[in-house]
Write an enzyme that holds these catalytic residues in place. Sequence first.
Site, PDB file in Angstrom:
ATOM      1  CE  LYS A 130      -0.317  -0.106   4.989  1.00  0.00           C
ATOM      2  NZ  LYS A 130      -1.161   0.189   6.199  1.00  0.00           N
ATOM      3  NE  ARG A 155      -5.805   0.580  11.822  1.00  0.00           N
ATOM      4  CZ  ARG A 155      -4.614   0.251  11.529  1.00  0.00           C
ATOM      5  NH1 ARG A 155      -3.806   1.305  11.385  1.00  0.00           N
ATOM      6  NH2 ARG A 155      -4.201  -0.783  10.908  1.00  0.00           N
ATOM      7  CE1 TYR A 201      15.114  31.311   4.415  1.00  0.00           C
ATOM      8  CE2 TYR A 201      15.126  29.182   4.069  1.00  0.00           C
ATOM      9  CZ  TYR A 201      15.172  30.223   3.618  1.00  0.00           C
ATOM     10  OH  TYR A 201      14.812  30.576   2.208  1.00  0.00           O
ATOM     11  CG  MET A 215      11.142  23.765  -0.719  1.00  0.00           C
ATOM     12  SD  MET A 215      10.150  24.891  -1.758  1.00  0.00           S
ATOM     13  CE  MET A 215       9.184  25.701  -0.686  1.00  0.00           C
TER      14      MET A 215
HETATM   15  C1  LIG Z   1      -3.663  -4.141   8.628  1.00  0.00           C
HETATM   16  C2  LIG Z   1      -2.418  -4.037   8.301  1.00  0.00           C
HETATM   17  N1  LIG Z   1      -1.422  -5.381   7.927  1.00  0.00           N
HETATM   18  C3  LIG Z   1      -0.336  -5.209   8.007  1.00  0.00           C
HETATM   19  C4  LIG Z   1       0.434  -4.132   7.820  1.00  0.00           C
HETATM   20  C5  LIG Z   1       1.968  -3.940   7.608  1.00  0.00           C
HETATM   21  O1  LIG Z   1       2.464  -3.659   8.651  1.00  0.00           O
HETATM   22  P1  LIG Z   1       3.985  -3.517   8.796  1.00  0.00           P
HETATM   23  O2  LIG Z   1       4.406  -2.552   7.686  1.00  0.00           O
HETATM   24  O3  LIG Z   1       4.385  -2.744  10.184  1.00  0.00           O
HETATM   25  O4  LIG Z   1       4.568  -4.789   8.564  1.00  0.00           O
HETATM   26  C6  LIG Z   1      -0.103  -2.743   7.961  1.00  0.00           C
HETATM   27  C7  LIG Z   1       0.368  -1.475   7.760  1.00  0.00           C
HETATM   28  O5  LIG Z   1       0.123  -0.783   8.341  1.00  0.00           O
HETATM   29  C8  LIG Z   1      -1.720  -3.157   8.286  1.00  0.00           C
HETATM   30  O6  LIG Z   1      -2.389  -1.918   8.317  1.00  0.00           O
END
Ligand SMILES: Cc1ncc(COP(=O)(O)O)c(C=O)c1O
Length: 359
Positions: A35, A131, A256, A304
Site C-alpha cells: 500500500k 481501529r 534560516y 525546501m
Molecule cells: C492491516 C495491516 N496489516 C499489515 C500491515 C503491515 O505492517 P508493517 O508495515 O508494520 O509490517 C499494515 C500496515 O500498516 C496494516 O495496516
Amino acid sequence: MSRPAVIEIDLQALKANLATCKQRAPQSKTIAVVKADAYGHGAIKVAQTLAETADMFAVSCSEEGMLLRQQGIVTPILLLEGCFGLDDWQRAYEQGFQLVIHHQAQLDALAVQPETRQFDVWLKVDTGMHRLGFSPEQVTEVYARLLADKRVASVKIITHLASADTPESDFTQRQLACFNRLLEQLTPKPQVSVANSAGIVAHANSARDWNRPGIMLYGIDPMAAPGKDIGLIPVMSFYSQIIALHQIEAGEYVGYGNAWQAQRPSLIATVAAGYGDGYPRNAPSGTPVFINGFLAPVTGRVSMDMLCVDVTDLPKAELGDRVELWGKHISVNKVAECAGTIGYELVTRLPQRVPRQYF
Ligand SMILES: Cc1ncc(COP(=O)(O)O)c(C=O)c1O
C-alpha cells in the site's frame, strides 16, 4: 546535469528481505503489503519484483489494486480496508480482489450485491487495537452469516497487532490469547492472518497461515527501539550531492533563523535536498548524513531544496561528492528518530519530484 537529489531502489535487497521474512516463518504464506505506493518505493516495480515469490499483495484501496492489475500483475490482491463505496464492490468483483470486512456497513453492502457475484472475504476481528474490526463477541455470528451467504466464496479471519514493535509490552500476547479463544469457537476452522513485520520479527506465535509484512520488506527495522539484526537490507537510498562549500568563521551562522552558530572556523557543505524532497524539516542540527565514508552533522534548519552539513572534520569534502541522507549507512529510522517521527512516515511522503532509480 540535472538536480542530483535521487531515490535509489535496490530490488535485489527487496527480494532478499522477502526471503528473510519467509525463513522466519516457513509455515506461513506471505501477503506482501504494498500500500501507499509500496511505502514510497514504487508499487509497480515492487510488485513486479515480488510477483513470483509473494503469495498475495495487500493494498489499502481498490485504486491501488487497479494500478497493479493494469500493469499485468495477476497475483491475488487483498484490500486491507475492504470496500469504501459501490465502485469498489464493482472493481473487486471484476478484478477478483479479496476483501476485508470490518464493519456492519460493509456487511450491508455485501448483502445487496447480486447473488451471482462471489467474493473472497477476510473477516476482521478487533482483538484490542480498536481501529477496525468486529468485537470477538460479534464474530461467531458474522462468520456464520458469511459462510451461509452465496456471495461469499471463502472466509478467512484477520486481526491486527497494536504493539508488536514493543516486545516489553504484554499487549501482543493478550491480543493473541483473545484471538485464540475466539478461534476455538469457530467451526469450520478458518485460515487466519495476524502478524505484521514486528509480529514476524518478535512474536513467533503470531505467525499463522498468512503473514502480512510491510516495512521489513523494505529493509526497515520494524521494532520501536532498534531490534536485533536479522539481516534486513535497506531497499531505499536517498542521495544528493554537495553543490556549494563555504569556509565560515567562528560566531557566524548557517541557514534560516540563524539557528546554528559556528563554535570554531567551519567548512559548511550545502547539499541539494530539502523538505521539498521529503527530507524532514524538523531534523535538528546534528542529524547525521554520510559523505565519503564518514558521518557528518546537519547544521541549521533544513530548507525546501537544500540543507547544510558541517564537514570540517571530514578528511575530504568536494563539490559533487555524493551525500547519503538515508540508505545503507544511515537508516531511515535514525533520521526519523532525530526528527521525532518514524521511518514509515519518511518513506511514504517522498514527493514525485525526486526521481526513483531502480537497479
Ligand atoms: C492491516 C495491516 N496489516 C499489515 C500491515 C503491515 O505492517 P508493517 O508495515 O508494520 O509490517 C499494515 C500496515 O500498516 C496494516 O495496516
